[in-house]
Design an enzyme around this catalytic site. Structure first.
Site, PDB file in Angstrom:
ATOM      1  N   TRP A   1       0.877  -1.098  -0.078  1.00 35.91           N
ATOM      2  CA  TRP A   1       0.106   0.006  -0.002  1.00 35.91           C
ATOM      3  C   TRP A   1       0.927   1.131   0.008  1.00 35.91           C
ATOM      4  CZ3 TRP A   1      -0.401   4.190   3.696  1.00 35.91           C
ATOM      5  CH2 TRP A   1      -1.438   4.964   3.370  1.00 35.91           C
TER       6      TRP A   1
ATOM      7  N   GLU B   1      -2.789  -3.112  -2.600  1.00 31.52           N
ATOM      8  CA  GLU B   1      -3.998  -2.691  -1.712  1.00 31.52           C
ATOM      9  C   GLU B   1      -4.392  -1.086  -2.245  1.00 31.52           C
ATOM     10  OE1 GLU B   1      -3.194  -2.236   2.460  1.00 31.52           O
ATOM     11  OE2 GLU B   1      -5.377  -1.705   2.940  1.00 31.52           O
TER      12      GLU B   1
ATOM     13  N   LYS C   1      -7.137   2.110  -2.429  1.00 27.92           N
ATOM     14  CA  LYS C   1      -7.630   2.915  -1.694  1.00 27.92           C
ATOM     15  C   LYS C   1      -8.414   4.077  -2.335  1.00 27.92           C
ATOM     16  CE  LYS C   1      -6.711   5.508   2.539  1.00 27.92           C
ATOM     17  NZ  LYS C   1      -5.866   5.543   3.604  1.00 27.92           N
TER      18      LYS C   1
ATOM     19  N   ASP D   1      -9.645  -3.689   1.674  1.00 28.07           N
ATOM     20  CA  ASP D   1      -9.750  -3.019   2.911  1.00 28.07           C
ATOM     21  C   ASP D   1     -11.178  -2.446   3.218  1.00 28.07           C
ATOM     22  OD1 ASP D   1      -9.503  -0.746   5.098  1.00 28.07           O
ATOM     23  OD2 ASP D   1      -7.430  -1.283   5.119  1.00 28.07           O
TER      24      ASP D   1
ATOM     25  N   HIS E   1     -11.715   1.304   2.622  1.00 27.09           N
ATOM     26  CA  HIS E   1     -10.939   1.968   1.333  1.00 27.09           C
ATOM     27  C   HIS E   1     -12.197   2.213   0.200  1.00 27.09           C
ATOM     28  CE1 HIS E   1      -6.476   1.130   2.446  1.00 27.09           C
ATOM     29  NE2 HIS E   1      -7.177   1.548   3.425  1.00 27.09           N
TER      30      HIS E   1
ATOM     31  N   HIS F   1      -8.570  -6.730   4.540  1.00 27.40           N
ATOM     32  CA  HIS F   1      -8.130  -5.842   5.854  1.00 27.40           C
ATOM     33  C   HIS F   1      -9.582  -5.828   6.373  1.00 27.40           C
ATOM     34  CE1 HIS F   1      -3.693  -4.485   5.036  1.00 27.40           C
ATOM     35  NE2 HIS F   1      -3.935  -5.746   5.108  1.00 27.40           N
TER      36      HIS F   1
ATOM     37  N   ASP G   1     -12.030   6.455   6.662  1.00 27.54           N
ATOM     38  CA  ASP G   1     -11.308   5.441   6.993  1.00 27.54           C
ATOM     39  C   ASP G   1     -10.529   5.436   8.264  1.00 27.54           C
ATOM     40  OD1 ASP G   1      -9.846   2.732   6.611  1.00 27.54           O
ATOM     41  OD2 ASP G   1      -8.363   3.928   5.611  1.00 27.54           O
TER      42      ASP G   1
ATOM     43  N   ASP H   1     -10.389   3.721  11.039  1.00 22.49           N
ATOM     44  CA  ASP H   1      -9.617   2.403  11.658  1.00 22.49           C
ATOM     45  C   ASP H   1     -10.036   2.174  12.920  1.00 22.49           C
ATOM     46  OD1 ASP H   1      -8.145   1.334   9.422  1.00 22.49           O
ATOM     47  OD2 ASP H   1      -7.169   3.149   9.186  1.00 22.49           O
TER      48      ASP H   1
ATOM     49  N   ASP I   1      -6.708  -4.913   9.831  1.00 21.20           N
ATOM     50  CA  ASP I   1      -6.265  -3.580   9.957  1.00 21.20           C
ATOM     51  C   ASP I   1      -6.780  -2.569  10.570  1.00 21.20           C
ATOM     52  OD1 ASP I   1      -4.633  -1.372   9.023  1.00 21.20           O
ATOM     53  OD2 ASP I   1      -4.984  -1.448   6.937  1.00 21.20           O
TER      54      ASP I   1
END
Ligand code: RNT
Ligand code: ZN
Length: 422
Positions: free
Chosen positions: A187, A228, A230, A261, A264, A288, A296, A298, A328
């Site tokens: 990424w 990855e 995004k 992910d 994303h 992820h 995003d 997280d 993630d």
């Protein structure tokens, strides 16, 4: 009266049997799925390099300052071991290049070597876990306005190509030592804040870099690559070089994997629908799992409809050997070890719920056109006693039952984390 996990399990087993579901076999499958736990929840994505010790740039952000952050690699590993003791089943630990054992002596990301990961391999062997790997392209100054592999400046671009080339060699070493594949996930933070004129130009640079990086072939049983994509990040809102279409095309054309992910995408897009869309074409999918709130962000994953839907899609597609489940997320505002355990356990619980589904019956209803029965059965399953199956699974794997998790995390917090001075 307090019921043992085993007696509650026996009742649950009978209930599931009425639907033709074999709980023993669900548990057995769950036990053998290795979850790749992202290491960076444990240290707020800081790493152990001298060059950069805090997260910066690329649109990713950690907030919070909970006490007890590990001060060195030993404390980091102890915390991870504690978290593993709270998570049932097979595990892998996903490292970032920034988490190498540099002993404060890294000269540059283009100088990383196998020797920086030998102690990780020893540690993983001692715990009987696998390792996955991510080159680290963020939190670094040597970029062209944040561009790394897509930089126009050859010196900068080559620096990052070298980082990725060495990273793949390290993955090959890790995989060969641990005798299980080490996935290499790329990424990059490259993108821009405002209207971008050279959109194609930067993407062509990235394409050139990827071709250089993947030129060397390694045995598949040691290492495999994934890209990855995004949508955007904070500070890079207008343009992301490594976008979904760009990486998907590259992955399909070159026989490599794609990382999905859950944070994303556009807010109404879902990974659960993308699994079956890309599965026929890609070499594999790296998942992820994260919980994005409005962006995003997280946050720690919890059982939510979409997380269950993702697991259902994997199970219904019989794709547990092609979709590799990983986490993630990074939340520094709560106990980090607890966050590690809670997020991974939620992922496992969602997978268990998916494994406890009478899929054939549902397919039958669907193919007959009986959509009421399909919906009613799905709704019915939500009140089935999967929690008793989960507790039994936890107990038989020497990990805490749901109710015991808080106390275990609190005692580690009081006995270890709170005693660390910053
Ligand atoms: C960033 C990506 C990437 C990172 C890690 C730390 O948006 O999700 O996976 O979270 O490399
Ligand atoms: Zn990710």
């Amino acid at each position: 009266m307090s019921w043992s996990a085993e007696s509650l399990y026996r009742i649950a087993k009978e209930k599931y049997l009425e639907y033709g579901i074999d709980t023993d076999s669900a548990i057995n499958t769950l036990k053998n799925v290795a979850i790749s736990i992202n290491c960076w929840q444990g240290d707020d994505v800081s790493g152990f390099e001298k060059e950069a010790s805090s997260l910066g740039g690329g649109g990713i952000l950690v907030t919070g300052n909970f006490p007890g952050k590990p001060r060195n690699i030993d404390e980091f590993r102890s915390d991870a071991e504690k978290a593993f003791s709270l998570i049932p089943g097979k595990k892998k630990f996903a490292l970032e290049a920034m988490h190498g054992d540099y002993k404060g002596r890294l000269e540059g990301r283009d100088k990383i070597e196998i020797k920086h990961f030998t102690s990780w391999v020893q540690w993983a062997k001692s715990l009987n876990i696998g390792i996955d790997y991510n080159p680290t392209f963020f939190s670094h100054d040597f970029t062209e306005d944040g561009r790394t592999l897509s930089a126009l400046n050859e010196k900068i671009r080559k620096y990052w190509v070298e980082h990725a080339v060495r990273s793949r060699e390290i993955c090959n070493y890790i995989g060969s030592q641990l005798k299980q594949v080490c996935f290499n996930n790329i990424w990059i933070p490259d993108g821009s804040k405002d209207i971008t004129v050279n959109r194609l130009k930067y993407r062509l640079q990235l394409l050139k870099s990827l071709d250089e990086i993947f030129a060397k072939k390694y045995p598949e049983e040691n290492m495999q690559d994934s890209l990855e994509p995004k949508l955007f990040g904070i500070g890079v809102e207008s343009y992301t070089v490594g976008s979904a279409e760009f990486y998907l095309c590259y992955a399909v054309k070159n026989g490599i994997q794609i990382t999905l992910d859950t944070g994303h995408l556009h807010p109404t897009e879902v990974v659960s629908d993308k699994i079956s869309a890309v599965l026929p074409y890609v070499k594999g999918i790296q998942l992820h799992v994260t919980r994005g709130i409005r962006w995003d962000s997280d946050h720690v994953p919890i059982i939510a409809e979409e997380l269950v839907a993702i697991m259902q899609e994997i199970v219904r597609a019989n794709a547990l050997n092609k979709v590799f489940i990983g986490t993630d997320y990074f939340d520094a505002s709560i106990n980090r070890v607890g966050a590690w355990a809670l997020g991974a356990r939620s992922v496992l619980k969602a997978l268990l719920i998916a494994l406890l589904e009478p899929t054939e019956k549902l397919r039958e209803y669907e193919e007959e056109g009986n959509y009421f029965a399909r919906l009613a059965l799905l709704e019915n399953l939500k009140s089935m006693p999967w929690g008793d199956v989960w507790d039994y699974f936890c107990e038989s794997n020497n990990t805490p039952k749901e109710k015991e998790l808080i106390n275990q995390v609190m005692s580690y917090e009081n006995n270890v984390l709170r005693k660390r001075s910053s």
